[in-house]
Design an enzyme around this catalytic site. Structure first.
Site, PDB file in Angstrom:
ATOM      1  N   GLY A  97     -19.316 -23.426  24.659  1.00 36.20           N
ATOM      2  CA  GLY A  97     -18.187 -24.344  24.449  1.00 36.20           C
ATOM      3  C   GLY A  97     -18.310 -25.111  23.147  1.00 36.20           C
ATOM      4  CE1 TYR A 108     -12.630 -29.163  34.701  1.00 35.94           C
ATOM      5  CE2 TYR A 108     -12.741 -31.183  36.002  1.00 35.94           C
ATOM      6  CZ  TYR A 108     -13.102 -30.455  34.885  1.00 35.94           C
ATOM      7  OH  TYR A 108     -13.947 -31.007  33.962  1.00 35.94           O
ATOM      8  CE  LYS A 116     -16.451 -28.323  34.839  1.00 39.34           C
ATOM      9  NZ  LYS A 116     -17.482 -27.981  33.840  1.00 39.34           N
ATOM     10  CB  ILE A 150     -15.541 -37.219  27.280  1.00 37.88           C
ATOM     11  CG1 ILE A 150     -16.592 -37.534  28.372  1.00 37.88           C
ATOM     12  CG2 ILE A 150     -16.196 -37.145  25.897  1.00 37.88           C
ATOM     13  CD1 ILE A 150     -17.269 -38.885  28.268  1.00 37.88           C
TER      14      ILE A 150
HETATM   15  N1  LIG Z   1     -13.462 -34.334  28.417  1.00 38.94           N
HETATM   16  C1  LIG Z   1     -13.676 -34.876  29.584  1.00 38.94           C
HETATM   17  O1  LIG Z   1     -13.198 -35.985  29.876  1.00 38.94           O
HETATM   18  C2  LIG Z   1     -14.515 -34.167  30.610  1.00 38.94           C
HETATM   19  C3  LIG Z   1     -15.105 -32.935  30.374  1.00 38.94           C
HETATM   20  N2  LIG Z   1     -15.898 -32.362  31.343  1.00 38.94           N
HETATM   21  C4  LIG Z   1     -16.560 -31.085  31.102  1.00 38.94           C
HETATM   22  O2  LIG Z   1     -17.239 -31.112  29.861  1.00 38.94           O
HETATM   23  C5  LIG Z   1     -17.268 -29.797  29.295  1.00 38.94           C
HETATM   24  C6  LIG Z   1     -16.733 -29.844  27.870  1.00 38.94           C
HETATM   25  O3  LIG Z   1     -15.391 -30.312  27.943  1.00 38.94           O
HETATM   26  P1  LIG Z   1     -14.507 -30.686  26.675  1.00 38.94           P
HETATM   27  O4  LIG Z   1     -15.299 -30.562  25.439  1.00 38.94           O
HETATM   28  O5  LIG Z   1     -13.830 -31.943  27.005  1.00 38.94           O
HETATM   29  O6  LIG Z   1     -13.422 -29.512  26.762  1.00 38.94           O
HETATM   30  P2  LIG Z   1     -12.633 -28.733  25.608  1.00 38.94           P
HETATM   31  O7  LIG Z   1     -11.492 -28.077  26.308  1.00 38.94           O
HETATM   32  O8  LIG Z   1     -12.352 -29.607  24.462  1.00 38.94           O
HETATM   33  O9  LIG Z   1     -13.707 -27.634  25.146  1.00 38.94           O
HETATM   34  C7  LIG Z   1     -14.111 -26.620  26.038  1.00 38.94           C
HETATM   35  C8  LIG Z   1     -14.598 -25.441  25.243  1.00 38.94           C
HETATM   36  O10 LIG Z   1     -14.950 -24.405  26.167  1.00 38.94           O
HETATM   37  C9  LIG Z   1     -14.496 -23.175  25.635  1.00 38.94           C
HETATM   38  N3  LIG Z   1     -14.274 -22.185  26.684  1.00 38.94           N
HETATM   39  C10 LIG Z   1     -13.318 -22.192  27.639  1.00 38.94           C
HETATM   40  N4  LIG Z   1     -13.402 -21.078  28.375  1.00 38.94           N
HETATM   41  C11 LIG Z   1     -14.426 -20.346  27.879  1.00 38.94           C
HETATM   42  C12 LIG Z   1     -14.991 -19.093  28.205  1.00 38.94           C
HETATM   43  N5  LIG Z   1     -14.495 -18.327  29.192  1.00 38.94           N
HETATM   44  N6  LIG Z   1     -16.059 -18.658  27.498  1.00 38.94           N
HETATM   45  C13 LIG Z   1     -16.548 -19.387  26.468  1.00 38.94           C
HETATM   46  N7  LIG Z   1     -16.037 -20.574  26.094  1.00 38.94           N
HETATM   47  C14 LIG Z   1     -14.991 -21.050  26.797  1.00 38.94           C
HETATM   48  C15 LIG Z   1     -13.185 -23.525  24.932  1.00 38.94           C
HETATM   49  O11 LIG Z   1     -12.800 -22.513  24.013  1.00 38.94           O
HETATM   50  C16 LIG Z   1     -13.540 -24.851  24.289  1.00 38.94           C
HETATM   51  O12 LIG Z   1     -14.066 -24.677  22.998  1.00 38.94           O
HETATM   52  C17 LIG Z   1     -16.428 -28.916  30.229  1.00 38.94           C
HETATM   53  O13 LIG Z   1     -17.277 -28.194  31.081  1.00 38.94           O
HETATM   54  C18 LIG Z   1     -15.604 -29.912  31.004  1.00 38.94           C
HETATM   55  O14 LIG Z   1     -15.208 -29.423  32.247  1.00 38.94           O
HETATM   56  C19 LIG Z   1     -16.123 -32.973  32.529  1.00 38.94           C
HETATM   57  C20 LIG Z   1     -15.553 -34.187  32.797  1.00 38.94           C
HETATM   58  C21 LIG Z   1     -14.701 -34.869  31.870  1.00 38.94           C
HETATM   59  C1  LIG Z   2     -10.761 -34.201  31.523  1.00 42.93           C
HETATM   60  C2  LIG Z   2     -11.300 -34.238  32.906  1.00 42.93           C
HETATM   61  C3  LIG Z   2     -11.039 -32.998  33.681  1.00 42.93           C
HETATM   62  C4  LIG Z   2     -10.841 -35.412  33.681  1.00 42.93           C
HETATM   63  C5  LIG Z   2      -9.617 -35.995  33.467  1.00 42.93           C
HETATM   64  C6  LIG Z   2      -9.231 -37.074  34.217  1.00 42.93           C
HETATM   65  C7  LIG Z   2     -10.054 -37.597  35.167  1.00 42.93           C
HETATM   66  C8  LIG Z   2      -9.626 -38.779  35.980  1.00 42.93           C
HETATM   67  O1  LIG Z   2      -8.639 -39.401  35.610  1.00 42.93           O
HETATM   68  O2  LIG Z   2     -10.298 -39.107  36.947  1.00 42.93           O
HETATM   69  C9  LIG Z   2     -11.292 -37.002  35.362  1.00 42.93           C
HETATM   70  O3  LIG Z   2     -12.127 -37.500  36.298  1.00 42.93           O
HETATM   71  C10 LIG Z   2     -11.691 -35.906  34.590  1.00 42.93           C
HETATM   72  O4  LIG Z   2     -12.881 -35.338  34.783  1.00 42.93           O
END
Ligand SMILES: NC(=O)C1=CN([C@@H]2O[C@H](COP(=O)(O)OP(=O)(O)OC[C@H]3O[C@@H](n4cnc5c(N)ncnc54)[C@H](O)[C@@H]3O)[C@@H](O)[C@H]2O)C=CC1
Ligand SMILES: CC(C)c1ccc(C(=O)O)c(O)c1O
Length: 261
Positions: free
Chosen positions: A19, A167, A171, A200
């Site tokens: 990612g 989701y 998770k 985030i």
């Molecule tokens: N941003 C947030 O508030 C939160 C994020 N997370 C988790 O943190 C991690 C990173 O999230 P973000 O950077 O915010 O998301 P993002 O959507 O900005 O980045 C995710 C990355 O994963 C890549 N990706 C998606 N499917 C893929 C696949 N099949 N193979 C390889 N790469 C793939 C995408 O191309 C992207 O570059 C994720 O696992 C997300 O679920 C968890 C809670 C909250």
């Molecule tokens: C970006 C992620 C999936 C996200 C977005 C919003 C909430 C929330 O409002 O509670 C979350 O807990 C998340 O993990």
């Protein structure tokens, strides 16, 4: 085979970050590269991943196209990474997806099987496939201070406060899998810990946060702001360090107090 020894830490240590094209994964890549790690950056988005790598300080970094939901892609890319750069010491599984529809989360009654399966294929199966490749390789070629970091979410811990059920389910599986993996790999000297991010500020969060809603979202967070990728990266840098060697099977909340146990 013997332990692949290192003269210093973290210099010469290779970390594989999935990612890494954007968001948290890209932030982790930059943070660790700035602290002397060699970074193998992997993502579906190959061009963006190359951009991440081009901006990393230090040398020995590389970008890889990898679909974490696809067994052949993971096993083939993983083997190519180690063939080119040597044993991976640490694996950070940041890649993940959240499927929304015009910014809206679907109710369970309206969730398609396709959305359910794709979400689990990436978030759950993807974590399994990447960690399995790492464990298989370390079984053959052990390293000192082997490390895995998985990604869950406060959405899984909260049980659906705002996010979609697919989701949350995908998770929540990572919460249990992280402990199972930690138990299995402890005897190999590998620690496995998870991160449960709160809100985030990345593209994933922006899918469901309309412009101008930042202040309202931040008002629900005791520390009064959205998290930044560096908040997650700093925690991971510690989990990867030798000093964190007695931590395994944990899930660290990096959420500004959004959810307290
Ligand atoms: N941003 C947030 O508030 C939160 C994020 N997370 C988790 O943190 C991690 C990173 O999230 P973000 O950077 O915010 O998301 P993002 O959507 O900005 O980045 C995710 C990355 O994963 C890549 N990706 C998606 N499917 C893929 C696949 N099949 N193979 C390889 N790469 C793939 C995408 O191309 C992207 O570059 C994720 O696992 C997300 O679920 C968890 C809670 C909250
Ligand atoms: C970006 C992620 C999936 C996200 C977005 C919003 C909430 C929330 O409002 O509670 C979350 O807990 C998340 O993990």
């Amino acid at each position: 085979m013997g332990i692949h020894s290192m003269s210093t830490l973290p210099h010469s240590r290779l970390v594989l970050v999935t990612g890494a094209a954007q968001g948290i994964g890209a932030g982790v890549a930059r943070y660790l590269a700035a602290r002397g790690y060699r970074v193998a950056a992997a993502d579906l988005k190959e061009a963006a991943c190359r951009d991440t790598v081009a901006g990393l300080p230090g040398d020995g970094h590389s970008a890889w196209a990898m679909d974490i939901s696809d067994e052949r892609s993971v096993d083939g890319t993983y083997a190519a990474i180690e063939a080119a750069h040597g044993p991976v010491s640490a694996l950070v599984c940041a890649a993940g997806i959240l499927i929304l529809h015009d910014g809206e989360r679907r109710l369970i009654a309206d969730t398609s099987l396709e959305e359910w399966e794709l979400t689990h294929a990436v978030n759950t199966r993807g974590t399994f496939l990447c960690t399995r490749a790492f464990v298989r390789a370390r079984r053959d070629t052990p390293v000192e201070h082997g490390r895995v970091v998985t990604f869950s979410s406060c959405a899984a811990q909260l049980g659906g406060y705002r996010s979609s059920s697919a989701y949350i389910s995908s998770k929540a599986a990572v919460l249990g899998y992280t402990k199972a993996l930690a138990r299995e790999t402890a005897a190999m000297g590998i620690t496995v810990n998870g991160i449960a991010p709160g809100l985030i500020d990345t593209a994933m969060l922006r899918l469901s946060l309309a412009d101008g809603q930042e202040a309202a979202a931040a008002a629900n967070i005791p520390l009064g702001r959205l998290g930044q990728p560096d908040d997650i990266a700093a925690t991971i840098a510690f989990l990867l360090s030798p000093e964190a060697g007695y931590l395994t099977g944990t899930m660290t909340d990096v959420n500004g107090g959004y959810r307290m146990q």
